[in-house]
Design a protein around this motif. Structure first.
Motif, PDB file in Angstrom:
ATOM      1  N   SER A  10       1.580  -0.827  -0.189  1.00 45.84           N
ATOM      2  CA  SER A  10      -0.060   0.312   0.001  1.00 45.84           C
ATOM      3  C   SER A  10       1.314   1.281   0.032  1.00 45.84           C
ATOM      4  N   THR A  11       0.387   2.497  -0.507  1.00 44.99           N
ATOM      5  CA  THR A  11       1.450   3.039  -0.865  1.00 44.99           C
ATOM      6  C   THR A  11       0.779   4.292  -0.887  1.00 44.99           C
ATOM      7  N   GLY A  12       0.164   4.455   0.148  1.00 44.89           N
ATOM      8  CA  GLY A  12      -0.266   5.696   0.724  1.00 44.89           C
ATOM      9  C   GLY A  12      -1.319   6.703  -0.222  1.00 44.89           C
ATOM     10  N   LYS A  13      -1.005   7.586  -0.433  1.00 48.41           N
ATOM     11  CA  LYS A  13      -1.546   8.414  -1.421  1.00 48.41           C
ATOM     12  C   LYS A  13      -0.370   8.363  -2.931  1.00 48.41           C
ATOM     13  N   THR A  14      -0.375   7.300  -4.219  1.00 45.16           N
ATOM     14  CA  THR A  14       0.103   7.835  -4.662  1.00 45.16           C
ATOM     15  C   THR A  14       0.729   8.937  -5.824  1.00 45.16           C
ATOM     16  N   LYS A  15       1.516   9.606  -5.764  1.00 40.41           N
ATOM     17  CA  LYS A  15       1.238  10.853  -6.896  1.00 40.41           C
ATOM     18  C   LYS A  15       3.138  10.453  -6.705  1.00 40.41           C
ATOM     19  N   GLY A  16       3.491  11.401  -8.277  1.00 40.21           N
ATOM     20  CA  GLY A  16       4.297  11.693  -9.507  1.00 40.21           C
ATOM     21  C   GLY A  16       4.369  10.025  -9.981  1.00 40.21           C
ATOM     22  N   PRO A  17       5.509   9.591  -9.797  1.00 42.76           N
ATOM     23  CA  PRO A  17       6.364   9.115 -10.969  1.00 42.76           C
ATOM     24  C   PRO A  17       5.702   7.542 -10.307  1.00 42.76           C
ATOM     25  N   GLN A  18       5.364   7.238  -9.556  1.00 43.38           N
ATOM     26  CA  GLN A  18       4.453   6.137  -8.559  1.00 43.38           C
ATOM     27  C   GLN A  18       3.035   6.098  -8.980  1.00 43.38           C
ATOM     28  N   GLY A  19       2.867   7.339  -9.998  1.00 47.68           N
ATOM     29  CA  GLY A  19       0.836   7.129 -10.569  1.00 47.68           C
ATOM     30  C   GLY A  19       0.349   8.221  -9.945  1.00 47.68           C
ATOM     31  N   PRO A  20      -0.985   8.467 -10.198  1.00 47.46           N
ATOM     32  CA  PRO A  20      -1.990   9.675  -9.589  1.00 47.46           C
ATOM     33  C   PRO A  20      -2.655   8.924  -8.595  1.00 47.46           C
ATOM     34  N   GLY A  21      -2.836  10.264  -7.949  1.00 46.97           N
ATOM     35  CA  GLY A  21      -3.854   9.756  -6.642  1.00 46.97           C
ATOM     36  C   GLY A  21      -5.622   9.662  -7.247  1.00 46.97           C
ATOM     37  N   THR A  22      -5.844   8.512  -7.343  1.00 47.17           N
ATOM     38  CA  THR A  22      -7.411   8.795  -8.070  1.00 47.17           C
ATOM     39  C   THR A  22      -8.877   8.494  -7.395  1.00 47.17           C
ATOM     40  N   PRO A  23     -10.189   8.111  -6.963  1.00 46.53           N
ATOM     41  CA  PRO A  23     -10.406   8.053  -6.264  1.00 46.53           C
ATOM     42  C   PRO A  23     -10.491   6.148  -6.244  1.00 46.53           C
ATOM     43  N   ALA A  24      -9.813   5.507  -7.432  1.00 49.71           N
ATOM     44  CA  ALA A  24      -9.531   4.298  -6.983  1.00 49.71           C
ATOM     45  C   ALA A  24      -8.596   3.903  -6.115  1.00 49.71           C
ATOM     46  N   THR A  25      -7.945   4.899  -5.908  1.00 49.55           N
ATOM     47  CA  THR A  25      -6.212   4.213  -5.087  1.00 49.55           C
ATOM     48  C   THR A  25      -6.702   4.727  -3.880  1.00 49.55           C
ATOM     49  N   ALA A  26      -7.238   6.111  -3.381  1.00 52.17           N
ATOM     50  CA  ALA A  26      -8.072   6.674  -2.390  1.00 52.17           C
ATOM     51  C   ALA A  26      -9.224   4.974  -1.659  1.00 52.17           C
ATOM     52  N   ARG A  65       0.798   0.344 -10.681  1.00 52.26           N
ATOM     53  CA  ARG A  65       1.563  -0.112 -12.009  1.00 52.26           C
ATOM     54  C   ARG A  65       0.705   1.122 -13.474  1.00 52.26           C
ATOM     55  N   PRO A  66       2.062   2.443 -13.526  1.00 51.12           N
ATOM     56  CA  PRO A  66       1.932   3.483 -14.157  1.00 51.12           C
ATOM     57  C   PRO A  66       2.180   2.784 -15.461  1.00 51.12           C
ATOM     58  N   TYR A  67       1.909   3.460 -16.648  1.00 51.42           N
ATOM     59  CA  TYR A  67       2.378   2.802 -17.981  1.00 51.42           C
ATOM     60  C   TYR A  67       2.258   4.101 -19.175  1.00 51.42           C
ATOM     61  N   ASP A 125      -2.906   1.089 -14.226  1.00 48.20           N
ATOM     62  CA  ASP A 125      -3.179   0.065 -13.834  1.00 48.20           C
ATOM     63  C   ASP A 125      -2.731  -0.027 -12.081  1.00 48.20           C
ATOM     64  N   ILE A 126      -4.144  -1.101 -11.529  1.00 47.90           N
ATOM     65  CA  ILE A 126      -3.713  -1.628  -9.689  1.00 47.90           C
ATOM     66  C   ILE A 126      -3.064  -2.827 -10.288  1.00 47.90           C
ATOM     67  N   GLU A 127      -2.700  -3.309  -9.298  1.00 44.92           N
ATOM     68  CA  GLU A 127      -2.407  -4.876  -8.607  1.00 44.92           C
ATOM     69  C   GLU A 127      -2.739  -5.139  -7.695  1.00 44.92           C
ATOM     70  N   LEU A 128      -3.530  -5.823  -7.432  1.00 41.94           N
ATOM     71  CA  LEU A 128      -4.353  -6.453  -6.420  1.00 41.94           C
ATOM     72  C   LEU A 128      -4.066  -7.258  -5.996  1.00 41.94           C
ATOM     73  N   ALA A 129      -5.033  -8.297  -4.846  1.00 38.57           N
ATOM     74  CA  ALA A 129      -5.684  -9.475  -4.913  1.00 38.57           C
ATOM     75  C   ALA A 129      -7.083  -9.872  -5.238  1.00 38.57           C
ATOM     76  N   PRO A 130      -7.814 -10.512  -6.341  1.00 40.55           N
ATOM     77  CA  PRO A 130      -8.641 -10.715  -6.601  1.00 40.55           C
ATOM     78  C   PRO A 130      -9.313 -10.541  -5.438  1.00 40.55           C
ATOM     79  N   ALA A 131      -8.916 -11.438  -4.095  1.00 40.59           N
ATOM     80  CA  ALA A 131     -10.271 -11.247  -3.222  1.00 40.59           C
ATOM     81  C   ALA A 131     -10.748 -10.183  -2.845  1.00 40.59           C
ATOM     82  N   ASP A 132      -9.155  -9.453  -2.447  1.00 39.17           N
ATOM     83  CA  ASP A 132      -9.736  -8.042  -1.916  1.00 39.17           C
ATOM     84  C   ASP A 132     -10.514  -6.979  -3.198  1.00 39.17           C
TER      85      ASP A 132
END
Length: 168
Positions: free
Chosen positions: A3-19, A31-33, A146-153
């Motif tokens: 869990s990266t906390g607020k994801t900004k900068g090179p890691q990726g944007p903070g979005t409602p999904a990451t929040a 997983r930005p590209y 994109d976000i990589e996570l466990a399918p159960a989550d």
């Protein structure tokens, strides 16, 4: 994965999904590209750009089931079986949602619709193939992220049913 906390900068944007993931304390990897606006398929583009097999990268599709918008999450390696989607939501038929309605309901643009952090959550179903993997990738809430996570989550956070949704 972390869990990266607020994801900004090179890691990726903070979005409602990451929040939503951060608020739930769920581990994930951003997983930005580099998004190519001319790519014919957003999901295939993500799989290719990230070097992930397409069976592990899932697209989020909005479907209209008896006038109600629902979320169907299927691997980018295949297509959505609309009859299977209808059955997963207890109906006889389903159709693809109007793109503008999908964007209004979710708060995301096409190609960046995430099953997580939607403006107005909708009933969700996830293809059963997701459970074969330790982690899967879904849209993180914008094109090129994109976000990589466990399918159960993902199942737990979206309160999704799990069913075979993919076409043959």
């Amino acid at each position: 994965m972390r869990s990266t906390g607020k994801t900004k900068g090179p890691q990726g944007p903070g979005t409602p999904a990451t929040a939503a993931l951060d608020a739930a304390g769920v581990e994930y990897t951003p997983r930005p590209y580099e998004h190519d606006p001319s790519a014919p398929s957003y999901g295939r583009e993500a799989a290719d750009a990230l070097g992930i097999e397409p069976e592990r990268v899932f697209k989020t599709l909005m479907v209209d089931v008896a006038g109600k918008l629902c979320v169907a999450v299927v691997p980018v390696s295949g297509s959505l079986d609309l009859k299977a989607a209808a059955a997963a939501f207890g109906a006889k038929k389903a159709s693809m949602a109007d793109p503008a309605a999908a964007e209004r309901r979710t708060g995301y643009v096409l190609g960046g619709i995430s099953p997580l952090g939607q403006r107005q959550p909708s009933p969700a179903a996830i293809d059963d193939s997701a459970l074969r993997y330790e982690t899967i990738l879904v849209s993180g809430g914008r094109r090129g992220f994109d976000i990589e996570l466990a399918p159960a989550d993902l199942v737990r956070l979206t309160r999704a049913s799990v069913a075979r949704l993919r076409g043959h």
